[in-house]
Enzyme design. Structure first.
Site, PDB file in Angstrom:
ATOM      1  N   CYS A   2       0.912  -1.024   0.045  1.00  0.00           N
ATOM      2  CA  CYS A   2       0.092   0.007  -0.019  1.00  0.00           C
ATOM      3  C   CYS A   2       0.775   1.201   0.046  1.00  0.00           C
ATOM      4  O   CYS A   2       2.133   1.117   0.144  1.00  0.00           O
ATOM      5  CB  CYS A   2      -0.787  -0.017   1.305  1.00  0.00           C
ATOM      6  N   TRP A  74      -3.491  -2.213  -1.361  1.00  0.00           N
ATOM      7  CA  TRP A  74      -3.356  -3.253  -1.948  1.00  0.00           C
ATOM      8  C   TRP A  74      -3.593  -4.249  -0.995  1.00  0.00           C
ATOM      9  O   TRP A  74      -3.066  -4.702  -0.030  1.00  0.00           O
ATOM     10  CB  TRP A  74      -1.778  -3.390  -2.478  1.00  0.00           C
ATOM     11  N   ASN A 100       0.215   1.073   6.433  1.00  0.00           N
ATOM     12  CA  ASN A 100       0.831   0.168   5.543  1.00  0.00           C
ATOM     13  C   ASN A 100       1.295  -1.121   6.559  1.00  0.00           C
ATOM     14  O   ASN A 100       1.723  -0.660   7.679  1.00  0.00           O
ATOM     15  CB  ASN A 100       1.968   0.892   5.161  1.00  0.00           C
ATOM     16  N   GLY A 101       1.327  -2.208   6.061  1.00  0.00           N
ATOM     17  CA  GLY A 101       1.752  -3.306   6.892  1.00  0.00           C
ATOM     18  C   GLY A 101       0.701  -4.382   7.415  1.00  0.00           C
ATOM     19  O   GLY A 101      -0.336  -4.309   6.818  1.00  0.00           O
ATOM     20  N   GLU A 479      13.883 -23.314 -12.458  1.00  0.00           N
ATOM     21  CA  GLU A 479      13.433 -22.091 -12.253  1.00  0.00           C
ATOM     22  C   GLU A 479      14.672 -21.092 -12.839  1.00  0.00           C
ATOM     23  O   GLU A 479      14.442 -20.209 -13.485  1.00  0.00           O
ATOM     24  CB  GLU A 479      13.005 -21.822 -10.737  1.00  0.00           C
ATOM     25  N   LYS A 483      14.539 -18.370 -15.539  1.00  0.00           N
ATOM     26  CA  LYS A 483      14.958 -16.733 -15.331  1.00  0.00           C
ATOM     27  C   LYS A 483      15.739 -16.526 -16.390  1.00  0.00           C
ATOM     28  O   LYS A 483      15.775 -15.416 -16.991  1.00  0.00           O
ATOM     29  CB  LYS A 483      15.498 -16.917 -13.950  1.00  0.00           C
ATOM     30  N   GLU A 486      14.230 -16.245 -19.928  1.00  0.00           N
ATOM     31  CA  GLU A 486      13.280 -14.998 -20.118  1.00  0.00           C
ATOM     32  C   GLU A 486      14.085 -13.451 -20.140  1.00  0.00           C
ATOM     33  O   GLU A 486      13.680 -12.718 -21.028  1.00  0.00           O
ATOM     34  CB  GLU A 486      12.782 -14.696 -18.514  1.00  0.00           C
ATOM     35  N   HIS A 502      21.843 -40.348 -20.425  1.00  0.00           N
ATOM     36  CA  HIS A 502      20.782 -41.002 -21.354  1.00  0.00           C
ATOM     37  C   HIS A 502      20.457 -40.084 -22.517  1.00  0.00           C
ATOM     38  O   HIS A 502      19.671 -40.106 -23.174  1.00  0.00           O
ATOM     39  CB  HIS A 502      19.345 -40.862 -20.513  1.00  0.00           C
ATOM     40  N   LYS A 601       3.406  -9.607 -17.975  1.00  0.00           N
ATOM     41  CA  LYS A 601       3.143 -10.023 -16.621  1.00  0.00           C
ATOM     42  C   LYS A 601       2.232 -10.743 -16.218  1.00  0.00           C
ATOM     43  O   LYS A 601       2.124 -11.604 -15.570  1.00  0.00           O
ATOM     44  CB  LYS A 601       3.202  -8.694 -15.782  1.00  0.00           C
TER      45      LYS A 601
HETATM   46  C1  F6R Z   1       8.193 -16.144 -14.971  1.00  0.00           C
HETATM   47  C2  F6R Z   1       7.047 -15.694 -14.728  1.00  0.00           C
HETATM   48  C3  F6R Z   1       5.893 -16.514 -15.332  1.00  0.00           C
HETATM   49  C4  F6R Z   1       4.459 -16.668 -14.205  1.00  0.00           C
HETATM   50  C5  F6R Z   1       3.334 -17.339 -14.778  1.00  0.00           C
HETATM   51  C6  F6R Z   1       2.429 -17.542 -14.056  1.00  0.00           C
HETATM   52  O1  F6R Z   1       9.228 -15.416 -14.423  1.00  0.00           O
HETATM   53  O2  F6R Z   1       6.627 -14.785 -14.099  1.00  0.00           O
HETATM   54  O3  F6R Z   1       6.282 -17.947 -15.528  1.00  0.00           O
HETATM   55  O4  F6R Z   1       4.984 -17.441 -13.100  1.00  0.00           O
HETATM   56  O5  F6R Z   1       2.958 -16.697 -16.158  1.00  0.00           O
HETATM   57  O6  F6R Z   1       2.007 -16.432 -13.804  1.00  0.00           O
HETATM   58  P1  F6R Z   1       0.932 -16.061 -12.342  1.00  0.00           P
HETATM   59  O7  F6R Z   1       1.906 -16.607 -11.136  1.00  0.00           O
HETATM   60  O8  F6R Z   1       0.447 -14.772 -12.231  1.00  0.00           O
HETATM   61  O9  F6R Z   1      -0.338 -17.063 -12.588  1.00  0.00           O
END
Ligand code: F6R
Length: 606
Positions: A2, A74, A100-101, A479, A483, A486, A502, A601
């Site tokens: 927030c 938020w 906030n918090g 993961e 990263k 991406e 294999h 996003k």
């Molecule tokens: C990778 C990334 C995406 C999300 C995926 C799911 O860094 O951010 O792979 O993890 O699109 O998104 P949410 O978690 O919002 O359902």
């Protein structure tokens, strides 16, 4: 998170506050509100949705007020409605506050206050503070705040005004940040610098425990209520730099926020050191009724699900299937009323995950979501919700959401295990002791980034980077590889180290960069052999390992030692250097790390 903006000065408080809130809009929020004191009367307006809704509501109110508090919310406790928006008022409507918090002991405080005859109109934790202030108010707001802050547990930054003291603004900082701006005789107080910069660059960063009393000038008190002076600092940040709190990018900021994010994540899951998931928990009987558990998600959230699967299987001894939502939605053959379907989603809006949830519900499964966004679509539709409390994540590549998803899934797994008596209270206590040390250990990694920067420079021109690991380390490298690809656009692939022979070993050639994660004691020797295998084919191996792994260091081109923790918790530490490696590699290539090409996003289409 927030946002708070408070003002006391010569200008119109409404304008200063609205402008300050506007500067925080980029982070996302779900409601907004303000309170001012106009001609001795407290006026409050709050609206769910965009700031423009609040502005519309204020159109007919010119508001000749020079003191006020504002907030964008938020949601963490209670849906994003007008009623839950801040400011919150005391029952007698004398005191208004923004917060906030998270107040950890708000349930017990609320119950007690209700018994004493007070009432509540919202489902927030914040309203408890307003009501407590009324209870302790005897004509001096500062004194009431001094008493109430001793009762509150948790993290909070507060801005408070009272109609009965129309020239006074009181603010408190406990864990949640608060900064004060001095513009001539005017005082601005905000959670974030961008809200202040238009008026002044002279700032005082309130310290943890500080209490600020603004009335005919200002006075700061420390945590023990002693008067203190705090240094005035002049900042030269641009507005954009201030939004990122001095970091170059949101991804960097979010990586560095992880110690705090993990602390916040634990705040609403542990009460007095014991697991308490409140409405999100299941009874022993409910858990016994499940004969199948699925974890379903997309991308990084699904990779957090891998670790959730490990934790539920290890601690609660229930077999779990972890499946990508895009596959699950067309492939869910065994779902029925005895199925527990766990969805993981930062945004709570991902189309495939939402469709999987609906499919599960249609087949009568019980659903639980682990999400970062309260009142998102998946949150609203799932039977139960566990909130990550990572704060808004702006960079497209997920970092702090991932670690808090993993943390949330661990706590969920331990809760299941306790209820099913697969683990003792003592064992959980030991694990939680280690969990509580994770923020400090993440910080140690964040304080030691040079070796990662160096390696990022070495791999920036590689055409492929391979990641290897076994068991939990394999989940970590999946993961890590995502990263890197991406944000650096380098082809990177996670290989199960035991699978190399294999087929995938054929990919390794002279100079191939390989990131090995080796933290698990029981398979250390196996991973050691796999490192030897790729090294013999000319690979340059950068090993991320636990503290006692000299043997691995000796066979690696370079290595990075993680602080010591228990094996099951290493994924939360191992991913941090991987995130940093991706971030620095993208930077070394001069790419737009916060908005990688072709990616969004929140993926709200199939
Ligand atoms: C990778 C990334 C995406 C999300 C995926 C799911 O860094 O951010 O792979 O993890 O699109 O998104 P949410 O978690 O919002 O359902």
């Amino acid at each position: 998170m927030c946002g708070i903006v408070c003002y006391s000065g010569k200008n119109a408080a409404k304008d200063v506050i609205l402008e300050g809130l506007e500067r925080l809009e980029y982070r996302g929020y779900d409601s907004a509100g303000l309170s001012v004191i106009e001609k001795g009367k407290l006026f409050t307006a709050k609206r769910s949705g965009k700031l423009s809704n609040l502005k519309l509501a204020l159109l007919d109110h010119p508001l000749e007020a020079n003191i006020g508090i504002g907030h964008i919310r938020w949601a963490t406790h209670g849906a994003p409605t007008d009623l839950n928006a801040h400011p919150h008022l005391s029952n007698d409507k004398n005191i208004a506050l923004v917060h906030n918090g998270i107040i950890e002991n708000f349930h017990e405080l609320k119950e007690k206050l209700i018994k004493e005859g007070y009432h509540f109109t919202s489902s927030t934790d914040t309203e408890v503070i307003a009501v407590l202030l009324e209870k302790y108010y005897e004509g001096d707001l500062l004194e009431a705040v001094k008493k109430v802050r001793k009762i509150l547990k948790g993290s909070y930054a507060l801005g408070i005004i009272a109609q009965s003291e129309p020239d006074r603004l009181v603010c408190v900082r406990c864990e949640s940040p608060l900064v004060m701006g001095l513009a001539g005789g005017d005082v601005l107080v905000a959670s974030d610098i961008p809200s202040i910069l238009k008026y002044t660059n002279k700032l005082i960063y309130l310290e943890n425990g500080d209490l600020l009393d603004v009335k005919d000038g200002y006075q700061i008190y420390d945590i023990d209520d002693n008067k203190v002076d705090r240094e005035i600092k002049e900042v030269s940040w641009s507005l954009e730099a201030a939004s990122k709190e001095g970091f170059d990018h949101f991804m960097e900021k979010e990586i560095f926020e992880q110690p705090r994010a993990i602390e916040d994540c634990l705040r609403n899951k542990l009460v007095d050191g014991k697991i308490d998931l409140g409405d999100a928990s299941f009874t022993k009987e409910e858990l016994r009724n499940f004969n199948k558990v699925y974890i379903v998600a997309c991308g990084t959230a699904s990779y957090a699900g891998n670790i959730g699967k490990y934790a539920i299987e290890k601690f609660a001894q229930i077999p779990v299937v972890n499946e990508l939502a895009s596959e699950f939605r067309y492939n869910n053959h065994f779902i029925d009323e005895k199925t527990l379907l766990i969805l993981v989603s930062q945004s709570g809006e991902t189309a495939d995950t939402l469709a999987a949830l609906r499919e599960g519900k249609r087949k009568k499964a019980t659903t639980l979501v682990v999400t970062n966004v309260l009142a998102s679509s998946i949150d609203r539709e799932a039977d139960k919700s566990v909130y990550c409390l990572a704060g808004p994540e702006i960079a497209v590549a997920s970092t702090k959401a991932y670690t808090t998803q993993v943390m949330s899934l661990y706590i969920l797994a331990l809760d299941f295990a306790l209820k099913l008596k697969k683990i003792t209270e003592k064992e959980v206590e030991e694990i939680l002791k280690e969990v509580s040390k994770l923020p400090g250990k993440i910080q140690e990694i964040l304080d030691n980034t040079d070796p990662i920067k160096e390696f990022a420079n070495e791999i920036k021109d590689a055409s492929s980077v391979f990641y290897i690991g076994r068991g939990l380390d394999y989940y970590s490298v999946i993961e890590g590889a995502l990263k890197l690809k991406e944000v650096s656009y380098i082809h990177s692939e996670a290989l199960a180290a035991g699978e190399l022979k294999h087929g995938t070993l054929a990919l390794i050639e002279e100079g191939s960069p390989v990131i090995a994660v080796a933290t698990q004691e029981n398979i250390m020797d196996k991973t050691f052999s796999n490192i030897e295998e790729v090294r013999a084919r000319g690979a340059k191996v950068f090993t991320i390992c636990g503290e006692n792994a000299e043997k691995l260091e000796n066979v690696s081109y370079k290595s990075y030692k993680l602080p010591q923790t228990i094996d099951s918790l290493y994924p939360i530490l191992a991913v941090i250097p991987e995130q940093l490696l991706a971030y620095y590699t993208s930077g070394a290539k001069g790419l737009d790390v916060d908005k990688p090409r072709n990616l969004a996003k929140s993926v709200t289409v199939e």
